[in-house]
Design a protein around this motif. Sequence first.
Motif, PDB file in Angstrom:
ATOM      1  N   GLU A 256       0.838  -1.211   0.000  1.00 40.52           N
ATOM      2  CA  GLU A 256       0.000   0.000   0.000  1.00 40.52           C
ATOM      3  C   GLU A 256       0.873   1.262   0.000  1.00 40.52           C
ATOM      4  N   PHE A 257       1.932   1.185   0.770  1.00 41.31           N
ATOM      5  CA  PHE A 257       2.851   2.339   0.838  1.00 41.31           C
ATOM      6  C   PHE A 257       3.440   2.593  -0.543  1.00 41.31           C
ATOM      7  N   ALA A 258       3.857   1.512  -1.171  1.00 41.96           N
ATOM      8  CA  ALA A 258       4.468   1.642  -2.505  1.00 41.96           C
ATOM      9  C   ALA A 258       3.456   2.180  -3.512  1.00 41.96           C
ATOM     10  N   MET A 259       2.225   1.683  -3.382  1.00 45.01           N
ATOM     11  CA  MET A 259       1.185   2.090  -4.326  1.00 45.01           C
ATOM     12  C   MET A 259       0.872   3.570  -4.202  1.00 45.01           C
ATOM     13  N   LYS A 260       1.016   4.086  -2.984  1.00 45.88           N
ATOM     14  CA  LYS A 260       0.701   5.502  -2.771  1.00 45.88           C
ATOM     15  C   LYS A 260       1.917   6.402  -3.003  1.00 45.88           C
ATOM     16  N   GLY A 261       2.816   5.907  -3.804  1.00 49.04           N
ATOM     17  CA  GLY A 261       3.974   6.715  -4.176  1.00 49.04           C
ATOM     18  C   GLY A 261       4.944   6.888  -3.036  1.00 49.04           C
ATOM     19  N   GLN A 262       5.043   5.847  -2.228  1.00 50.30           N
ATOM     20  CA  GLN A 262       5.945   5.857  -1.067  1.00 50.30           C
ATOM     21  C   GLN A 262       5.665   7.058  -0.184  1.00 50.30           C
ATOM     22  N   CYS A 263       4.415   7.181   0.142  1.00 49.16           N
ATOM     23  CA  CYS A 263       4.018   8.304   0.982  1.00 49.16           C
ATOM     24  C   CYS A 263       2.913   7.841   1.933  1.00 49.16           C
ATOM     25  N   TYR A 264       3.013   8.262   3.165  1.00 48.36           N
ATOM     26  CA  TYR A 264       1.981   7.945   4.154  1.00 48.36           C
ATOM     27  C   TYR A 264       1.433   9.259   4.706  1.00 48.36           C
ATOM     28  N   THR A 265       0.130   9.343   4.794  1.00 45.40           N
ATOM     29  CA  THR A 265      -0.467  10.617   5.200  1.00 45.40           C
ATOM     30  C   THR A 265      -1.171  10.484   6.548  1.00 45.40           C
ATOM     31  N   LEU A 266      -0.844  11.450   7.389  1.00 48.27           N
ATOM     32  CA  LEU A 266      -1.566  11.557   8.665  1.00 48.27           C
ATOM     33  C   LEU A 266      -2.519  12.747   8.545  1.00 48.27           C
ATOM     34  N   GLN A 267      -3.660  12.575   9.121  1.00 47.64           N
ATOM     35  CA  GLN A 267      -4.623  13.674   9.062  1.00 47.64           C
ATOM     36  C   GLN A 267      -4.291  14.736  10.088  1.00 47.64           C
ATOM     37  N   GLY A 268      -4.620  15.940   9.719  1.00 51.61           N
ATOM     38  CA  GLY A 268      -4.299  17.080  10.591  1.00 51.61           C
ATOM     39  C   GLY A 268      -4.939  16.978  11.960  1.00 51.61           C
ATOM     40  N   HIS A 269      -6.107  16.374  12.045  1.00 52.85           N
ATOM     41  CA  HIS A 269      -6.805  16.319  13.338  1.00 52.85           C
ATOM     42  C   HIS A 269      -6.125  15.375  14.321  1.00 52.85           C
ATOM     43  N   GLU A 270      -5.176  14.572  13.812  1.00 52.82           N
ATOM     44  CA  GLU A 270      -4.421  13.694  14.740  1.00 52.82           C
ATOM     45  C   GLU A 270      -3.502  14.525  15.631  1.00 52.82           C
ATOM     46  N   ILE A 271      -3.201  15.729  15.135  1.00 58.03           N
ATOM     47  CA  ILE A 271      -2.236  16.588  15.861  1.00 58.03           C
ATOM     48  C   ILE A 271      -3.008  17.617  16.671  1.00 58.03           C
ATOM     49  N   LYS A 272      -2.665  17.719  17.949  1.00 54.50           N
ATOM     50  CA  LYS A 272      -3.306  18.741  18.789  1.00 54.50           C
ATOM     51  C   LYS A 272      -2.435  19.987  18.794  1.00 54.50           C
ATOM     52  N   ARG A 273      -3.060  21.101  18.977  1.00 49.85           N
ATOM     53  CA  ARG A 273      -2.289  22.341  19.036  1.00 49.85           C
ATOM     54  C   ARG A 273      -1.512  22.417  20.338  1.00 49.85           C
ATOM     55  N   GLY A 274      -0.390  23.055  20.242  1.00 46.35           N
ATOM     56  CA  GLY A 274       0.400  23.315  21.463  1.00 46.35           C
ATOM     57  C   GLY A 274       1.231  22.142  21.926  1.00 46.35           C
TER      58      GLY A 274
ATOM     59  N   GLU B  45      21.161   4.538  14.404  1.00 46.04           N
ATOM     60  CA  GLU B  45      21.232   5.532  15.490  1.00 46.04           C
ATOM     61  C   GLU B  45      19.821   5.863  15.934  1.00 46.04           C
ATOM     62  N   GLU B  46      19.699   6.177  17.190  1.00 49.57           N
ATOM     63  CA  GLU B  46      18.358   6.424  17.735  1.00 49.57           C
ATOM     64  C   GLU B  46      17.640   7.568  17.038  1.00 49.57           C
ATOM     65  N   GLU B  47      18.370   8.591  16.652  1.00 50.72           N
ATOM     66  CA  GLU B  47      17.741   9.767  16.049  1.00 50.72           C
ATOM     67  C   GLU B  47      17.554   9.637  14.534  1.00 50.72           C
ATOM     68  N   ASP B  48      17.937   8.496  13.997  1.00 52.60           N
ATOM     69  CA  ASP B  48      17.577   8.242  12.587  1.00 52.60           C
ATOM     70  C   ASP B  48      16.078   7.947  12.597  1.00 52.60           C
ATOM     71  N   ASN B  49      15.431   8.025  11.485  1.00 49.51           N
ATOM     72  CA  ASN B  49      14.018   7.641  11.344  1.00 49.51           C
ATOM     73  C   ASN B  49      13.082   8.419  12.261  1.00 49.51           C
ATOM     74  N   VAL B  50      13.436   9.660  12.596  1.00 47.63           N
ATOM     75  CA  VAL B  50      12.487  10.455  13.386  1.00 47.63           C
ATOM     76  C   VAL B  50      12.419  11.867  12.824  1.00 47.63           C
ATOM     77  N   GLN B  51      11.249  12.376  12.784  1.00 48.32           N
ATOM     78  CA  GLN B  51      11.045  13.766  12.400  1.00 48.32           C
ATOM     79  C   GLN B  51      10.194  14.424  13.485  1.00 48.32           C
ATOM     80  N   TYR B  52      10.309  15.744  13.555  1.00 48.20           N
ATOM     81  CA  TYR B  52       9.577  16.463  14.599  1.00 48.20           C
ATOM     82  C   TYR B  52       8.631  17.491  14.002  1.00 48.20           C
ATOM     83  N   ILE B  53       7.571  17.673  14.702  1.00 46.81           N
ATOM     84  CA  ILE B  53       6.655  18.775  14.353  1.00 46.81           C
ATOM     85  C   ILE B  53       6.642  19.704  15.560  1.00 46.81           C
ATOM     86  N   PRO B  54       7.520  20.716  15.533  1.00 44.69           N
ATOM     87  CA  PRO B  54       7.561  21.617  16.679  1.00 44.69           C
ATOM     88  C   PRO B  54       6.324  22.514  16.697  1.00 44.69           C
TER      89      PRO B  54
END
Lengths: 225, 669
Positions: A91-109, A135-144
């Motif tokens: 499924e990931f490959a079919m979607k152009g190697q992209c996974y989408t999270l919806q905005g409502h999953e993220i709370k403000r602040g 390394e532990e910090e590989d494979n992680v991204q942040y949304i500040p």
Amino acid sequence: MRIETYRDDFQLCEYSLKRNGGEIALSWKYKGGSHFLIFLYDARRSFKLQQIIEEIEKQGHSDRDIVRLPGGSLHISGDGSMKVYVCREPEFAMKGQCYTLQGHEIKRGIPYGIRIFAAQYDREREMLHIYCPKEEEDNVQYIPVRIEPEIRYRPVLLSRDRICLLQIPYMQDYIEGALEYYVSGVRCGYPLSRECLGREIQIVIPRDAAVTVRVADSCKKYYRI
Amino acid sequence: MDVMSTMEERKFQDAGELLAACREKMRENQHGESGGNYALYPTVIVFLGEKARSHVQYVKQTLDENWNNADYLQYLGITVTEKSIKCQTLTTKGKEITWKTCKSTAPQAICIAVVEMLTQEDKIFPDKTRIKMEFLLDAAEEAGKTYYDLFAEMSSGLQTNDLKTLYLMADQTPEDKNHITSDKLFQYILKRRQEMPERSGTLYLISNYLESGKILGEKELWQNYRLTADIILLGGNRTRGKSQTADYAAKLYNGIKTASYALVTKPIDEIGTVSLRYLLSVLYEQERSRLQGGITEEEIRRRLGIGQTNTMEMVERLYRDTLQKQLPRAEDMGYLPFMNAEKQKELLKTLTKGEEFPQALLDQYTLGVRPLFVQKGFLQPVEDYWEKEENREILRQAVSDLYCQRFSSFELMELSSKQKSIERLLMEPYHYGGCGGKTDYREVLYAAAEYAGKALLYEKVKPVLLEEFSKVLLQAKAFDEQYQQILRQLQMESIPVEAQSVEKKYAALVEKYVMEHQKINEVGTAFPEVFCMRQNREEFLGSVWKILCDLIQEDVYRYDFEREIEWRMSDMTEVKKEAFVKLELQKSLTGSTRLKNVLTYGKMVAGCFYLINESAAYAKHLAGLEANGRDFMIFDLNRTDGVEQIEIYNITKPECIHLAGSGEQRDED
């Protein structure tokens, strides 16, 4: 589920995150793996994979069930600070190697961290093997969390000084000293405490000086101006 | 005078090595002006067997010191093994002697050596019509007979007059039956001399068992080799500007001979021992005496730079030089936020009056920013500094240096009895000294913030102060133990009773030297280069050596033996002084014949020789006597530390000589 040490053939690379309107698009490159696990969590808290897996297993999910999920949310912690998603490789490959999270999953602040792990399902043993990065910090991204400070100035009559009026909006679970204000011409920054949030604070500065707000280096994962 | 300017760098492992070097150095000081003596004839010196060869330096040194052309002499070593005869030539590199194997046979090697000398310029060896060949053989060598046969067949191979001499170093001690071996060889030689008189040359019998009954031990055997070298000198010498006394020198040749040997020297060994022993002892006592009445706490605080608020100069300097430049300035405290202008005014008013402002209230007025600012600006830099291993090491070294520079080793040993109270002193907390009456609120805030930073630094430094203090106390103790051990080693070197005047005079000399050469440093150490605890044993002995080298530059150490005796025995009358050397020589000569035999062996005086530096008063006295040249001959010795007298005897009844004593059965071969 079983946590495995790093293996080159399950390495992920070029992991990136983009915000498109209300959605969050995650993309990465990979060598192998039948599934991917995506962890969305409050970045201010420590990430303990073993603990999370135990929680998932406590809820009665078997590996066989997990891999058969149609895709989407696998687990949400009681306080909502940890969400786990499963994505099948085809499924990931079919979607152009992209996974989408919806905005409502993220709370403000809340500053978020998103970790991806490659996994391989062993049909014979009905076991899902999860592979850790090198390394532990590989494979992680942040949304500040985005901060918008308000800075105004008020002159003081017959004085070489003026007053800076600084206001930072209130943030829940703000990390003390994460934000600092700087006065021009002064090398050191002034860390802001929790008490400074959600109110107007006064700083007496020279008439020709200005005040800026920055994020402390150690907290750039969590906040941005 | 700066004692360290002598620039003599040497390393020693123990007191014994230092003492040996001291004696060697003192002997070097005794070299006279370069004399006018040189070898008249080309001379080759052959060591037959390992035993004789092991004493080569005593022969070579004497020849080198007295003959200006000694570099052109040839030295060979011949060793007989079961399978072969090995031939080696001597080479020197500075003072080091090495033996290089040559492929020639022994006779060939001799010829080559002789030719080498004959090809030199005429001025090197004035008389090339004769070749002197000197052979040394220890009679206890197992292959003694083989060596003798080699000797007998040796010749220069040229049309010259060969002056061939064998010095048979007899060992009359019963150890390993050496006396029997020596006797057997001597009998063999006598037999061979009768069979081949033309090849026999001159034979000197030099034993380690003297007529008086004394036996020369291993430490004194060098005297026989020096005697041998003297005979070589006497037998072929030319003195520039003087006529050759060839007739008298002829008494040294032909037949079988032995010799008596008297040596009167300046007691350099005893002088060296006394000087070094007293130097170390006086230095020690001198340093220890500086420690009077102990060290008070006040003095400790002063030396370590501990202030009233328990600051320490060293730490303050570290703070200023390393940390302060990273910190905020006092005026930066003015940019802290306030709840409102009224609160700020309230703070200003209170501080201007010089009153204290409660910390908690201050934090509240500044909305909790002040403590975060102090943490970031004043405490974090201290933590960051301390985290680096290299910074901690630098500090550790600085603390150790401080203790070693501010206290002598004796003081530290004294402090070790008060270790607990000093540790308490070192651990006293640094406390706030107040803002010094400042009324500018920024400076008041700054002083408090700075205090927090420094307090943290002191908290980290104090354990290091304690650890390093313990270490230097142990170092001081170890240093003292090492010093005592070295002193004990020297005290084990005995001084003969007759040399008590040496002890009395040189002890006083050393004490005077030490008093005159002290240079007190800030800690009160007079000889800091010696009393430096950081030095290991080698370095410590090296420091003592430097002072020693300076000490023996004092005139007294350079006196020749006559002047030295005169100085040392200044209570002697004039008459006695003049007769002293003659009496000493006579005492030494009596009974010193190098042969002990039960039966009389026809000992006939052939000649008497004095080896003495011509500048000596006794030499001048001898030179003025009528008997000079008739009854005795004078050789101008190139050393000033002694006089030697040799009497040569012809042995007219060699068959009466029993080296193993009459009680031993002589095996007939």
